[in-house]
Design a protein around this motif. Sequence first.
Motif, PDB file in Angstrom:
ATOM      1  N   SER A  43      33.355  86.239  23.753  1.00 51.53           N
ATOM      2  CA  SER A  43      32.824  84.949  24.210  1.00 51.53           C
ATOM      3  C   SER A  43      33.846  83.813  24.092  1.00 51.53           C
ATOM      4  N   ILE A  44      34.709  83.888  23.092  1.00 47.13           N
ATOM      5  CA  ILE A  44      35.758  82.868  22.963  1.00 47.13           C
ATOM      6  C   ILE A  44      36.721  82.984  24.148  1.00 47.13           C
ATOM      7  N   ASP A  45      37.023  84.210  24.527  1.00 48.72           N
ATOM      8  CA  ASP A  45      37.888  84.434  25.689  1.00 48.72           C
ATOM      9  C   ASP A  45      37.247  83.877  26.961  1.00 48.72           C
ATOM     10  N   SER A  46      35.934  84.006  27.068  1.00 53.36           N
ATOM     11  CA  SER A  46      35.264  83.495  28.266  1.00 53.36           C
ATOM     12  C   SER A  46      35.424  81.978  28.357  1.00 53.36           C
ATOM     13  N   LEU A  47      35.384  81.310  27.222  1.00 57.02           N
ATOM     14  CA  LEU A  47      35.605  79.860  27.229  1.00 57.02           C
ATOM     15  C   LEU A  47      37.024  79.538  27.692  1.00 57.02           C
ATOM     16  N   GLU A  48      37.980  80.332  27.238  1.00 58.19           N
ATOM     17  CA  GLU A  48      39.375  80.141  27.670  1.00 58.19           C
ATOM     18  C   GLU A  48      39.498  80.336  29.188  1.00 58.19           C
ATOM     19  N   LEU A  49      38.796  81.321  29.710  1.00 60.09           N
ATOM     20  CA  LEU A  49      38.863  81.568  31.153  1.00 60.09           C
ATOM     21  C   LEU A  49      38.184  80.448  31.939  1.00 60.09           C
ATOM     22  N   MET A  50      37.132  79.887  31.384  1.00 57.27           N
ATOM     23  CA  MET A  50      36.485  78.741  32.045  1.00 57.27           C
ATOM     24  C   MET A  50      37.442  77.548  32.085  1.00 57.27           C
ATOM     25  N   VAL A  51      38.173  77.338  31.008  1.00 54.48           N
ATOM     26  CA  VAL A  51      39.167  76.264  30.969  1.00 54.48           C
ATOM     27  C   VAL A  51      40.262  76.551  31.989  1.00 54.48           C
ATOM     28  N   LEU A  52      40.671  77.804  32.098  1.00 53.14           N
ATOM     29  CA  LEU A  52      41.682  78.199  33.083  1.00 53.14           C
ATOM     30  C   LEU A  52      41.216  77.849  34.501  1.00 53.14           C
ATOM     31  N   GLU A  62      29.136  75.058  35.636  1.00 57.06           N
ATOM     32  CA  GLU A  62      28.152  74.404  34.768  1.00 57.06           C
ATOM     33  C   GLU A  62      27.128  75.400  34.214  1.00 57.06           C
ATOM     34  N   ASP A  63      26.749  76.385  35.017  1.00 58.34           N
ATOM     35  CA  ASP A  63      25.691  77.322  34.647  1.00 58.34           C
ATOM     36  C   ASP A  63      26.289  78.556  33.973  1.00 58.34           C
ATOM     37  N   PRO A  64      25.953  78.813  32.694  1.00 56.41           N
ATOM     38  CA  PRO A  64      26.505  79.978  32.010  1.00 56.41           C
ATOM     39  C   PRO A  64      26.169  81.305  32.693  1.00 56.41           C
ATOM     40  N   ARG A  65      24.995  81.385  33.323  1.00 54.02           N
ATOM     41  CA  ARG A  65      24.634  82.625  34.038  1.00 54.02           C
ATOM     42  C   ARG A  65      25.569  82.853  35.219  1.00 54.02           C
ATOM     43  N   GLU A  66      25.931  81.766  35.883  1.00 53.84           N
ATOM     44  CA  GLU A  66      26.884  81.876  36.991  1.00 53.84           C
ATOM     45  C   GLU A  66      28.255  82.293  36.445  1.00 53.84           C
ATOM     46  N   GLY A  67      28.604  81.770  35.269  1.00 56.35           N
ATOM     47  CA  GLY A  67      29.883  82.109  34.649  1.00 56.35           C
ATOM     48  C   GLY A  67      30.007  83.591  34.365  1.00 56.35           C
ATOM     49  N   ARG A  68      28.934  84.222  33.938  1.00 55.61           N
ATOM     50  CA  ARG A  68      28.962  85.672  33.681  1.00 55.61           C
ATOM     51  C   ARG A  68      29.324  86.449  34.931  1.00 55.61           C
ATOM     52  N   LYS A  69      28.726  86.052  36.045  1.00 56.07           N
ATOM     53  CA  LYS A  69      29.017  86.748  37.312  1.00 56.07           C
ATOM     54  C   LYS A  69      30.452  86.501  37.737  1.00 56.07           C
ATOM     55  N   ILE A  70      30.902  85.267  37.613  1.00 58.44           N
ATOM     56  CA  ILE A  70      32.250  84.898  38.053  1.00 58.44           C
ATOM     57  C   ILE A  70      33.299  85.620  37.223  1.00 58.44           C
ATOM     58  N   LEU A  71      33.094  85.698  35.931  1.00 53.47           N
ATOM     59  CA  LEU A  71      34.091  86.274  35.033  1.00 53.47           C
ATOM     60  C   LEU A  71      33.926  87.778  34.835  1.00 53.47           C
ATOM     61  N   SER A  73      35.055  90.251  36.690  1.00 51.07           N
ATOM     62  CA  SER A  73      36.296  90.983  36.971  1.00 51.07           C
ATOM     63  C   SER A  73      37.296  90.036  37.628  1.00 51.07           C
ATOM     64  N   VAL A  74      38.516  90.496  37.779  1.00 50.19           N
ATOM     65  CA  VAL A  74      39.522  89.695  38.491  1.00 50.19           C
ATOM     66  C   VAL A  74      39.076  89.503  39.939  1.00 50.19           C
ATOM     67  N   GLN A  75      38.496  90.550  40.518  1.00 48.58           N
ATOM     68  CA  GLN A  75      38.008  90.474  41.901  1.00 48.58           C
ATOM     69  C   GLN A  75      36.952  89.372  42.033  1.00 48.58           C
ATOM     70  N   SER A  76      35.984  89.345  41.132  1.00 49.41           N
ATOM     71  CA  SER A  76      34.916  88.336  41.233  1.00 49.41           C
ATOM     72  C   SER A  76      35.463  86.932  41.007  1.00 49.41           C
ATOM     73  N   MET A  77      36.430  86.795  40.119  1.00 47.28           N
ATOM     74  CA  MET A  77      37.046  85.482  39.903  1.00 47.28           C
ATOM     75  C   MET A  77      37.764  85.022  41.169  1.00 47.28           C
ATOM     76  N   ALA A  78      38.533  85.913  41.784  1.00 48.89           N
ATOM     77  CA  ALA A  78      39.291  85.556  42.988  1.00 48.89           C
ATOM     78  C   ALA A  78      38.345  85.185  44.132  1.00 48.89           C
ATOM     79  N   GLU A  79      37.294  85.964  44.307  1.00 49.12           N
ATOM     80  CA  GLU A  79      36.337  85.671  45.375  1.00 49.12           C
ATOM     81  C   GLU A  79      35.672  84.311  45.151  1.00 49.12           C
ATOM     82  N   PHE A  80      35.337  84.015  43.911  1.00 48.89           N
ATOM     83  CA  PHE A  80      34.709  82.728  43.600  1.00 48.89           C
ATOM     84  C   PHE A  80      35.673  81.573  43.890  1.00 48.89           C
ATOM     85  N   ILE A  81      36.905  81.711  43.444  1.00 49.33           N
ATOM     86  CA  ILE A  81      37.897  80.643  43.671  1.00 49.33           C
ATOM     87  C   ILE A  81      38.089  80.406  45.169  1.00 49.33           C
TER      88      ILE A  81
END
Length: 87
Positions: A43-52, A62-71, A73-81
């Motif tokens: 969970s600490i790493d997830s905060l670091e990734l949110m800051v990234l 803003e929504d932690p549930r959305e953050g779970r989906k976004i984070l 995989s690398v694929q899901s992060m890239a698609e979200f960005i």
Amino acid sequence: MTIEALKQQLKEQIIEALNLQDIKPADIDDQAALFGEGLGLDSIDSLELMVLLERSYHIKVEDPREGRKILQSVQSMAEFILSKQPA
């Protein structure tokens, strides 16, 4: 930027942000889970990734549930960005 270039950039940023010294970008599968059995992030790493996301891409999640989906995989992060980029 292509999604492939973005995924490569994300892998490098994740390694640097989380100080994953023994991992190379090629070691991270695009689809692999970042948390739990994947890279084993916590969970600490997830905060670091949110800051990234906020610092590098000016995206605030803003929504932690959305953050779970976004984070998930690398694929899901890239698609979200890419979905947040202006057309």
